[in-house]
Design a protein around this motif. Sequence first.
Motif, PDB file in Angstrom:
ATOM      1  N   ALA A   1      32.141 -32.581 -38.490  1.00 31.65           N
ATOM      2  CA  ALA A   1      33.481 -32.010 -38.671  1.00 31.65           C
ATOM      3  C   ALA A   1      34.549 -33.091 -38.636  1.00 31.65           C
ATOM      4  CB  ALA A   1      33.763 -30.961 -37.595  1.00 31.65           C
TER       5      ALA A   1
ATOM      6  N   ARG B   1      26.001 -21.594 -39.799  1.00 37.79           N
ATOM      7  CA  ARG B   1      26.470 -22.259 -41.027  1.00 37.79           C
ATOM      8  C   ARG B   1      26.164 -21.394 -42.248  1.00 37.79           C
ATOM      9  NH1 ARG B   1      23.746 -26.851 -39.077  1.00 37.79           N
ATOM     10  NH2 ARG B   1      22.365 -26.905 -40.904  1.00 37.79           N
TER      11      ARG B   1
ATOM     12  N   ALA C   1      30.375 -27.300 -41.421  1.00 34.75           N
ATOM     13  CA  ALA C   1      29.659 -28.093 -40.425  1.00 34.75           C
ATOM     14  C   ALA C   1      29.536 -27.309 -39.125  1.00 34.75           C
ATOM     15  CB  ALA C   1      30.374 -29.417 -40.172  1.00 34.75           C
TER      16      ALA C   1
ATOM     17  N   LYS D   1      32.963 -25.531 -38.586  1.00 30.00           N
ATOM     18  CA  LYS D   1      34.144 -26.030 -39.284  1.00 30.00           C
ATOM     19  C   LYS D   1      34.084 -25.614 -40.741  1.00 30.00           C
ATOM     20  CE  LYS D   1      37.982 -28.253 -39.202  1.00 30.00           C
ATOM     21  NZ  LYS D   1      38.989 -28.142 -38.136  1.00 30.00           N
TER      22      LYS D   1
ATOM     23  N   LEU E   1      27.908 -30.241 -36.147  1.00 31.34           N
ATOM     24  CA  LEU E   1      29.345 -30.133 -35.873  1.00 31.34           C
ATOM     25  C   LEU E   1      30.009 -31.505 -35.764  1.00 31.34           C
ATOM     26  CD1 LEU E   1      31.532 -28.003 -35.426  1.00 31.34           C
ATOM     27  CD2 LEU E   1      31.156 -28.242 -32.968  1.00 31.34           C
TER      28      LEU E   1
ATOM     29  N   ALA F   1      37.320 -29.060 -34.111  1.00 32.64           N
ATOM     30  CA  ALA F   1      36.203 -28.128 -33.966  1.00 32.64           C
ATOM     31  C   ALA F   1      35.334 -28.477 -32.766  1.00 32.64           C
ATOM     32  CB  ALA F   1      35.367 -28.117 -35.246  1.00 32.64           C
TER      33      ALA F   1
ATOM     34  N   VAL G   1      34.868 -33.936 -42.152  1.00 36.60           N
ATOM     35  CA  VAL G   1      35.466 -32.815 -42.878  1.00 36.60           C
ATOM     36  C   VAL G   1      36.962 -32.737 -42.594  1.00 36.60           C
ATOM     37  CG1 VAL G   1      35.432 -30.311 -43.212  1.00 36.60           C
ATOM     38  CG2 VAL G   1      33.281 -31.545 -42.905  1.00 36.60           C
ATOM     39  N   GLU G   2      37.345 -32.963 -41.345  1.00 44.59           N
ATOM     40  CA  GLU G   2      38.767 -32.945 -41.011  1.00 44.59           C
ATOM     41  C   GLU G   2      39.487 -34.139 -41.640  1.00 44.59           C
ATOM     42  OE1 GLU G   2      39.510 -32.369 -36.838  1.00 44.59           O
ATOM     43  OE2 GLU G   2      38.338 -30.509 -36.774  1.00 44.59           O
TER      44      GLU G   2
ATOM     45  N   SER H   1      36.721 -34.163 -33.263  1.00 43.82           N
ATOM     46  CA  SER H   1      37.372 -33.226 -34.169  1.00 43.82           C
ATOM     47  C   SER H   1      37.946 -32.044 -33.391  1.00 43.82           C
ATOM     48  CB  SER H   1      36.370 -32.719 -35.203  1.00 43.82           C
ATOM     49  OG  SER H   1      35.348 -31.959 -34.578  1.00 43.82           O
TER      50      SER H   1
END
Length: 226
Positions: free
Chosen positions: A179, A156, A149, A122, A176, A108, A182-183, A106
Amino acid sequence: MKIGIIGSGNMGRSLGILWAQQGHQVFFGSRDAEKGRAVAEFAGRGTQGGTNDEAAAFADVILWTARGIMPKELLSNADVLNGKIIIDCNNQDIPEGFAYPAIEESLAEKLASYVPNSRVVKAFNTMAQEVFELAPEPLKDYQVSVFVAGDDEQARKTVMQLALEIGFAPMDCGVLRNARLVEGLGDFIRLIMIGQQQGSYATISVKVLPAAQEQRLGGRQASALK
């Protein structure tokens, strides 16, 4: 809380203003110090503006809005970020036909690899900038989720509190590495917003539902899922 904004475009300006309205000290940074100062003048509420170096030195929490640009390219000394929380709110560039490759690292995680002594989190990558215009009222009535994340639990929690203050419903997504998911979710949201022409206010709200009172469909059978 002292918050530095690295990159004072739409996302940085919007979130910086919202946090300043909540009483936080905000410094808008830019490659062009005059641009940073102009954003601060627009924002008011005692915000400051100047260079990215000044924003990074000022802050305890940093919003990193420079997509895919690493600290060594924006700061004269990346060590100024040591120990600080860095919020990465970026998504990848949109490829032709939304044909995204699998996310093996990611943005991040890549940022974190350049600042190993910082706490990268993130967040804020799954909604359009226009959504921030609704914060904190009436946004909080819609329970728009912010997915958070990061490897540091306290970092966090700090970012989740900052999201809560401006009307979002934060959701702890763990380490993380998550992420990447999440992305990917951010990419999907942009597909709905742009690719399918469903409107710029597409968001996701995660709801916790009550358990069914009876298992009329037979209930969940044993499976390998955990």
